[in-house]
Design a protein around this motif. Structure first.
Motif, PDB file in Angstrom:
ATOM      1  N   THR A  54      38.759  33.521   1.546  1.00 31.05           N
ATOM      2  CA  THR A  54      39.061  32.414   0.640  1.00 31.05           C
ATOM      3  C   THR A  54      37.984  32.291  -0.429  1.00 31.05           C
ATOM      4  O   THR A  54      38.287  32.173  -1.621  1.00 31.05           O
ATOM      5  CB  THR A  54      39.178  31.092   1.437  1.00 31.05           C
ATOM      6  N   GLN A  55      36.728  32.336  -0.010  1.00 32.98           N
ATOM      7  CA  GLN A  55      35.620  32.207  -0.959  1.00 32.98           C
ATOM      8  C   GLN A  55      35.497  33.435  -1.852  1.00 32.98           C
ATOM      9  O   GLN A  55      35.330  33.322  -3.070  1.00 32.98           O
ATOM     10  CB  GLN A  55      34.315  31.975  -0.206  1.00 32.98           C
ATOM     11  N   GLN A  56      35.571  34.606  -1.253  1.00 36.54           N
ATOM     12  CA  GLN A  56      35.406  35.854  -1.992  1.00 36.54           C
ATOM     13  C   GLN A  56      36.456  36.015  -3.084  1.00 36.54           C
ATOM     14  O   GLN A  56      36.141  36.432  -4.200  1.00 36.54           O
ATOM     15  CB  GLN A  56      35.479  37.030  -1.011  1.00 36.54           C
ATOM     16  N   LEU A  57      37.700  35.685  -2.775  1.00 32.77           N
ATOM     17  CA  LEU A  57      38.792  35.891  -3.717  1.00 32.77           C
ATOM     18  C   LEU A  57      39.094  34.659  -4.562  1.00 32.77           C
ATOM     19  O   LEU A  57      39.939  34.701  -5.461  1.00 32.77           O
ATOM     20  CB  LEU A  57      40.048  36.345  -2.976  1.00 32.77           C
ATOM     21  N   ASN A  58      38.439  33.563  -4.241  1.00 33.70           N
ATOM     22  CA  ASN A  58      38.583  32.324  -5.004  1.00 33.70           C
ATOM     23  C   ASN A  58      40.016  31.787  -4.981  1.00 33.70           C
ATOM     24  O   ASN A  58      40.567  31.397  -6.006  1.00 33.70           O
ATOM     25  CB  ASN A  58      38.095  32.527  -6.443  1.00 33.70           C
ATOM     26  N   PHE A  59      40.616  31.816  -3.790  1.00 38.50           N
ATOM     27  CA  PHE A  59      41.919  31.198  -3.557  1.00 38.50           C
ATOM     28  C   PHE A  59      41.702  29.968  -2.685  1.00 38.50           C
ATOM     29  O   PHE A  59      40.646  29.821  -2.063  1.00 38.50           O
ATOM     30  CB  PHE A  59      42.861  32.167  -2.810  1.00 38.50           C
ATOM     31  N   ASP A  60      42.693  29.096  -2.596  1.00 37.73           N
ATOM     32  CA  ASP A  60      42.576  27.960  -1.684  1.00 37.73           C
ATOM     33  C   ASP A  60      42.952  28.414  -0.274  1.00 37.73           C
ATOM     34  O   ASP A  60      43.555  29.472  -0.082  1.00 37.73           O
ATOM     35  CB  ASP A  60      43.438  26.782  -2.152  1.00 37.73           C
ATOM     36  N   LYS A  61      42.593  27.598   0.714  1.00 39.21           N
ATOM     37  CA  LYS A  61      42.813  27.958   2.123  1.00 39.21           C
ATOM     38  C   LYS A  61      44.291  28.145   2.453  1.00 39.21           C
ATOM     39  O   LYS A  61      44.654  29.028   3.225  1.00 39.21           O
ATOM     40  CB  LYS A  61      42.206  26.902   3.049  1.00 39.21           C
ATOM     41  N   ALA A  62      45.141  27.334   1.856  1.00 41.42           N
ATOM     42  CA  ALA A  62      46.581  27.431   2.131  1.00 41.42           C
ATOM     43  C   ALA A  62      47.145  28.762   1.628  1.00 41.42           C
ATOM     44  O   ALA A  62      47.942  29.407   2.319  1.00 41.42           O
ATOM     45  CB  ALA A  62      47.326  26.268   1.494  1.00 41.42           C
ATOM     46  N   THR A  63      46.730  29.182   0.434  1.00 42.56           N
ATOM     47  CA  THR A  63      47.190  30.462  -0.106  1.00 42.56           C
ATOM     48  C   THR A  63      46.692  31.611   0.762  1.00 42.56           C
ATOM     49  O   THR A  63      47.444  32.559   1.047  1.00 42.56           O
ATOM     50  CB  THR A  63      46.712  30.647  -1.561  1.00 42.56           C
ATOM     51  N   THR A  64      45.451  31.525   1.196  1.00 37.40           N
ATOM     52  CA  THR A  64      44.896  32.553   2.079  1.00 37.40           C
ATOM     53  C   THR A  64      45.724  32.651   3.353  1.00 37.40           C
ATOM     54  O   THR A  64      46.138  33.743   3.754  1.00 37.40           O
ATOM     55  CB  THR A  64      43.421  32.254   2.427  1.00 37.40           C
ATOM     56  N   ALA A  65      45.978  31.516   3.977  1.00 35.46           N
ATOM     57  CA  ALA A  65      46.732  31.497   5.235  1.00 35.46           C
ATOM     58  C   ALA A  65      48.139  32.070   5.051  1.00 35.46           C
ATOM     59  O   ALA A  65      48.602  32.885   5.852  1.00 35.46           O
ATOM     60  CB  ALA A  65      46.798  30.083   5.797  1.00 35.46           C
ATOM     61  N   ARG A  66      48.833  31.653   3.982  1.00 34.64           N
ATOM     62  CA  ARG A  66      50.193  32.154   3.710  1.00 34.64           C
ATOM     63  C   ARG A  66      50.194  33.661   3.451  1.00 34.64           C
ATOM     64  O   ARG A  66      51.038  34.399   3.973  1.00 34.64           O
ATOM     65  CB  ARG A  66      50.814  31.437   2.510  1.00 34.64           C
TER      66      ARG A  66
END
Length: 141
Positions: A54-66
């Protein structure tokens, strides 16, 4: 040529690039939302945890999980509990992902070549340098 706002130009380029990437990745079961970015990161760093992605790619947690859920259902990754922190999941590429890695990189390289095809080497270096400078400025705020 009329000067357009930089945000509008970057947005247009991003949308067109995403359309092109989606066209190439859809047959492999990789969809939109940057799923290819997650797959590339997991291939580069097997055993990375979701928060790091999430931090490395600068996405939010929900997008990472999906995205990870989708990649897992397509057989590209597997998630395992972290032995040091059972609340955290570590993400690993599967053999399917490892076999797909050259295709993934080829698609990304080809798409970049198309975007830069109207520029000479000096212009290519210049635009990359300027965009990196803009990105750095945004991270400093």
């Amino acid at each position: 040529m009329k000067n357009e706002p930089i945000g509008k130009l970057i947005s247009y380029i991003h949308r067109q690039n995403q359309k092109e990437l989606n066209k190439h990745f859809t047959p492999y079961g990789i969809g939109s939302g940057g799923q290819y970015s997650f797959l590339k990161a997991v291939l580069a760093t097997p055993g990375v945890n979701q928060d790091q992605l999430t931090q490395q790619l600068n996405f939010d947690k929900a997008t990472t999980a999906r995205s990870l859920k989708h990649l897992e259902s397509e057989g590209y990754i597997e998630r395992k509990p972290d032995p040091n922190d059972r609340r955290s999941l570590l993400v690993y590429p599967t053999s399917k992902a490892e076999q797909f890695q050259p295709t993934l990189q080829r698609i990304l390289d080809d798409t970049n070549k198309v975007m830069l095809s109207h520029l000479n080497k000096e212009e290519e270096d210049q635009i990359i340098s300027l965009l990196q400078k803009i990105r750095q400025g945004l991270h400093e705020e």
